[in-house]
Scaffold this motif. Structure first.
Motif, mmCIF file in Angstrom:
data_model
loop_
_atom_site.group_PDB
_atom_site.id
_atom_site.type_symbol
_atom_site.label_atom_id
_atom_site.label_comp_id
_atom_site.label_asym_id
_atom_site.label_seq_id
_atom_site.Cartn_x
_atom_site.Cartn_y
_atom_site.Cartn_z
ATOM 1 N N GLY A 177 0.787 -1.228 0.000
ATOM 2 C CA GLY A 177 0.000 0.000 0.000
ATOM 3 C C GLY A 177 0.811 1.266 0.000
ATOM 4 N N ARG A 178 2.132 1.178 -0.097
ATOM 5 C CA ARG A 178 2.973 2.368 -0.023
ATOM 6 C C ARG A 178 3.444 2.853 -1.385
ATOM 7 N NH1 ARG A 178 7.637 0.629 3.936
ATOM 8 N NH2 ARG A 178 7.544 -1.151 2.516
ATOM 9 N N ARG A 179 3.572 1.973 -2.344
ATOM 10 C CA ARG A 179 4.114 2.350 -3.638
ATOM 11 C C ARG A 179 3.047 2.195 -4.706
ATOM 12 N NH1 ARG A 179 9.327 -1.451 -3.241
ATOM 13 N NH2 ARG A 179 7.700 -2.727 -2.284
ATOM 14 N N ALA A 180 2.669 3.314 -5.274
ATOM 15 C CA ALA A 180 1.715 3.311 -6.380
ATOM 16 C C ALA A 180 2.250 4.249 -7.442
ATOM 17 C CB ALA A 180 0.325 3.755 -5.930
ATOM 18 N N GLY A 181 2.197 3.813 -8.680
ATOM 19 C CA GLY A 181 2.729 4.647 -9.745
ATOM 20 C C GLY A 181 2.351 4.114 -11.113
ATOM 21 N N GLU A 182 2.711 4.896 -12.117
ATOM 22 C CA GLU A 182 2.442 4.530 -13.508
ATOM 23 C C GLU A 182 3.597 3.693 -14.045
ATOM 24 O OE1 GLU A 182 1.412 6.694 -17.781
ATOM 25 O OE2 GLU A 182 2.096 7.871 -16.062
ATOM 26 N N VAL A 183 3.272 2.587 -14.687
ATOM 27 C CA VAL A 183 4.290 1.697 -15.240
ATOM 28 C C VAL A 183 4.937 2.385 -16.435
ATOM 29 C CG1 VAL A 183 4.742 -0.548 -16.274
ATOM 30 C CG2 VAL A 183 3.027 -0.334 -14.466
ATOM 31 N N MET A 184 6.255 2.591 -16.344
ATOM 32 C CA MET A 184 6.998 3.255 -17.410
ATOM 33 C C MET A 184 7.773 2.273 -18.275
ATOM 34 S SD MET A 184 6.007 6.247 -16.683
ATOM 35 C CE MET A 184 6.955 7.130 -17.909
ATOM 36 N N GLU A 185 8.218 1.151 -17.679
ATOM 37 C CA GLU A 185 9.041 0.212 -18.440
ATOM 38 C C GLU A 185 8.959 -1.164 -17.802
ATOM 39 O OE1 GLU A 185 13.779 -0.609 -19.383
ATOM 40 O OE2 GLU A 185 13.112 1.454 -19.004
ATOM 41 N N ILE A 186 8.928 -2.193 -18.634
ATOM 42 C CA ILE A 186 8.970 -3.592 -18.186
ATOM 43 C C ILE A 186 10.140 -4.241 -18.910
ATOM 44 C CG2 ILE A 186 7.712 -5.772 -17.999
ATOM 45 C CD1 ILE A 186 5.122 -4.199 -18.323
ATOM 46 N N ASN A 187 11.212 -4.563 -18.176
ATOM 47 C CA ASN A 187 12.374 -5.165 -18.814
ATOM 48 C C ASN A 187 12.640 -6.547 -18.237
ATOM 49 O OD1 ASN A 187 13.885 -4.739 -16.364
ATOM 50 N ND2 ASN A 187 14.276 -2.642 -17.005
ATOM 51 N N TRP A 188 13.783 -7.112 -18.581
ATOM 52 C CA TRP A 188 14.079 -8.505 -18.203
ATOM 53 C C TRP A 188 14.344 -8.674 -16.709
ATOM 54 C CZ3 TRP A 188 18.788 -9.294 -15.889
ATOM 55 C CH2 TRP A 188 19.733 -8.278 -16.041
ATOM 56 N N ARG A 189 14.662 -7.586 -15.997
ATOM 57 C CA ARG A 189 15.003 -7.708 -14.586
ATOM 58 C C ARG A 189 13.977 -7.093 -13.652
ATOM 59 N NH1 ARG A 189 17.332 -5.395 -10.233
ATOM 60 N NH2 ARG A 189 17.156 -3.324 -11.161
ATOM 61 N N ALA A 190 13.367 -5.977 -14.053
ATOM 62 C CA ALA A 190 12.510 -5.248 -13.122
ATOM 63 C C ALA A 190 11.467 -4.451 -13.894
ATOM 64 C CB ALA A 190 13.348 -4.314 -12.243
ATOM 65 N N VAL A 191 10.550 -3.874 -13.111
ATOM 66 C CA VAL A 191 9.526 -2.972 -13.631
ATOM 67 C C VAL A 191 9.771 -1.597 -13.019
ATOM 68 C CG1 VAL A 191 7.054 -2.422 -13.627
ATOM 69 C CG2 VAL A 191 7.805 -4.769 -13.988
ATOM 70 N N LYS A 192 9.745 -0.569 -13.846
ATOM 71 C CA LYS A 192 9.956 0.799 -13.379
ATOM 72 C C LYS A 192 8.619 1.531 -13.371
ATOM 73 C CE LYS A 192 14.712 1.129 -15.091
ATOM 74 N NZ LYS A 192 15.652 1.868 -15.979
ATOM 75 N N ILE A 193 8.309 2.131 -12.220
ATOM 76 C CA ILE A 193 7.081 2.917 -12.099
ATOM 77 C C ILE A 193 7.448 4.341 -11.713
ATOM 78 C CG2 ILE A 193 5.709 0.899 -11.463
ATOM 79 C CD1 ILE A 193 5.755 1.883 -8.574
ATOM 80 N N PHE A 194 6.582 5.272 -12.073
ATOM 81 C CA PHE A 194 6.785 6.689 -11.775
ATOM 82 C C PHE A 194 5.640 7.144 -10.890
ATOM 83 C CE2 PHE A 194 7.063 11.265 -12.746
ATOM 84 C CZ PHE A 194 8.436 11.441 -12.581
ATOM 85 N N THR A 195 5.959 7.598 -9.676
ATOM 86 C CA THR A 195 4.946 7.948 -8.691
ATOM 87 C C THR A 195 4.521 9.406 -8.841
ATOM 88 O OG1 THR A 195 6.514 8.650 -6.992
ATOM 89 C CG2 THR A 195 6.027 6.286 -7.144
ATOM 90 N N LEU A 196 3.470 9.777 -8.095
ATOM 91 C CA LEU A 196 3.011 11.163 -8.102
ATOM 92 C C LEU A 196 4.004 12.094 -7.440
ATOM 93 C CD1 LEU A 196 -0.805 10.819 -7.315
ATOM 94 C CD2 LEU A 196 0.278 11.343 -9.489
#
Length: 498
Positions: A177-196
């Motif tokens: 419940g602490r990290r919410a954001g827009e998915v910017m990239e899905i790669n072979w190791r991780a997912v990057k999200i951008f928060t408000l």
């Protein structure tokens, strides 16, 4: 020329031609600085293959056998492999086939191509590839143990791509419940999200695979939000809910389908009732701004309904109560002073203004809020005490109005529906006078009806002139839009377009 020489030079020629055509196709289909930069490596590989082929033709007697041929063939294979991946993903072939074009698939496919080229080059150099793969089992096991977390992220990434619980552009939140954001990239190791908070958060795929993921923008972009407000015990819940719902009618970015609802949520210990405002939005990135706007509208709605918002008690304050009679006299004096500045009510005497002032109510509106709507019935005259409003007729802005002007007189005096929509420009404070007050004034002084009729006729003529001027100003753009629509229809008919 021997058959081996012919086969080699044929391979170099056809491969270089295929590479050139692929470069032309990619540049034409996916123009952009990133694509041009990606084409540098295969272009250099093709140039190196051509140079090595030329060196083989000129210097074959001075170099080890097949050195230039193996090197040029490997360079050309690398170039073709890289160009295949660029053409498949960047030039849009994958999208046309309905296949996913996420980065993880690009990286895996590119790795497979490079591995195949490497094995092919080793085979050309005389290395027994089969023996190499068999004897390297122990080395592979050691590498696997050392990179088990990385391999786990890769496998988890592949699982996420197959199941596709979210895509780039979706809003997600983990079960903490602490990290919410827009998915910017899905790669072979991780997912990057951008928060408000304008922070980029990198979440390993292995952690995502073990977590419960909330996707706010699937299966549709519509998401429900909740805001809580409180009202005193003494206010009937139906009255509080109706006041809040009325304020949500024109709240920007709050959807009308599904409609918002107000639910009685809880009874608190400090003699208050908590209400849950549940509404739906389609732009999740603006959820906090929309929630703030909903709270503002709820506050103004409760204030107009004279429902006091409870304050938390953190101490004891002693003060001398103010006399209700004194407060009423002061409020009436302020209202009478405001009425004396309204041109429409200039015909009233001081005693008549005091009578009207005692029946006035104060209402406050948030910026952009609709005060009256065109076509609806009305029984109140609105007098602007502070702020300005915008006048709209049939969706066309015809002017504005500032304190201490008034509006709503036509519906009040004639019983006709509202002739215009009035919206607040910034915060607006207005006083209202109900029709019953004017009924008392006219019965006590019938001569006021003639004075009101003259004033109404003058105001109506001024409004009509303003409306005609606004329509004349908007006519060129309307004619341009109409002409554009006609030309578009003709073009579609001529070229048989749907």
């Amino acid at each position: 020329m021997s058959p081996a020489d012919f086969t080699y030079y044929w391979w170099i020629g056809v491969g270089a031609l295929a590479a050139g055509l692929a470069v032309f196709f990619i540049r034409k289909s996916a123009a952009g600085p990133e694509v041009r930069q990606s084409l540098r490596f295969p272009s250099w590989c093709v140039a190196a293959a051509a140079a090595l082929a030329l060196a083989d033709w000129l210097l074959s007697d001075f170099a080890p056998p097949s050195l230039f041929r193996h090197a040029s063939s490997a360079s050309l294979a690398l170039a073709l492999g890289r160009l295949f991946v660029l053409a498949f993903f960047d030039a849009g072939i994958a999208n046309r086939l309905g296949l996913a074009a996420e980065r993880i698939f690009r990286d895996i496919l590119q790795g497979v191509v490079y591995a195949a080229v490497t094995l092919l080059a080793l085979s050309w150099a005389g290395v027994q590839v089969t023996s190499l793969l068999v004897t390297s089992a122990l080395f592979t096991a050691i590498i696997g143990l050392a990179l088990q977390d990385t391999l786990g992220n890769i496998v988890a990434g592949l699982t996420l791509q197959v199941q596709q619980p979210f895509e780039v552009g979706d809003w997600i939140q983990l079960d903490d419940g602490r990290r919410a954001g827009e998915v910017m990239e899905i790669n072979w190791r991780a997912v990057k999200i951008f928060t408000l908070d304008c922070e980029q958060v990198t979440i390993p795929n292995g952690l995502l695979a073990k977590s419960q993921i909330v996707t706010y923008t699937k299966p549709t972009a519509v998401a429900r939000q909740t805001v809580f407000v409180q009202a005193p015990y003494g206010v009937p819940p139906e009255r509080a809910r109706a006041a809040i719902l009325e304020a949500l009618r024109d709240t920007p970015e709050v959807l009308t389908d599904p409609p918002p609802v107000v639910a009685t949520f809880d009874f608190l210990e400090n003699a208050t009732v908590r209400y849950a405002i549940r509404y739906f939005i389609s732009n999740f990135a603006r959820r906090e701004l929309i929630a703030s706007l909903v709270r503002d509208r709820a506050w103004y709605a409760l204030d107009r309904a004279m429902i006091e918002t409870p304050m938390p008690l953190s101490g004891v304050e002693f003060r001398r109560p103010r006399s209700p009679e004194a407060a009423a006299r002061q409020a009436a004096a302020e209202a009478e002073k405001l009425l004396s500045a309204v041109p429409l009510l200039a015909c009233l005497s001081e005693s008549e203004r005091m009578h009207a002032a005692r029946g006035m109510l104060r209402r406050r509106y948030a910026s952009g809020e609709t005060i009256v709507r065109q076509g609806e019935p009305g029984e109140d005259l609105f007098i602007l005490e502070d702020g300005a409003v915008r006048i709209e007729v049939d969706g066309l802005e015809v002017g504005d109005m500032r304190a201490p002007d008034c509006f709503g007189e036509m519906a009040l005096m004639t019983g006709e529906p509202r002739s215009a929509t009035i919206r607040a420009i910034g915060e607006v404070t207005a006083r209202t006078i109900h029709r019953d007050v004017f009924c008392d004034l006219l019965r006590a002084n019938p001569g006021l009806s003639e004075a009101f009729s003259r004033a109404l006729a003058e105001r109506l003529e001024a409004r009509r002139a303003g409306l005609e001027a606004a329509r004349a100003a908007a006519a060129p753009s309307l004619r341009m839009q109409e002409k554009s629509s006609q030309l578009l229809a003709q073009i579609k008919r001529l070229f048989a377009l749907n």
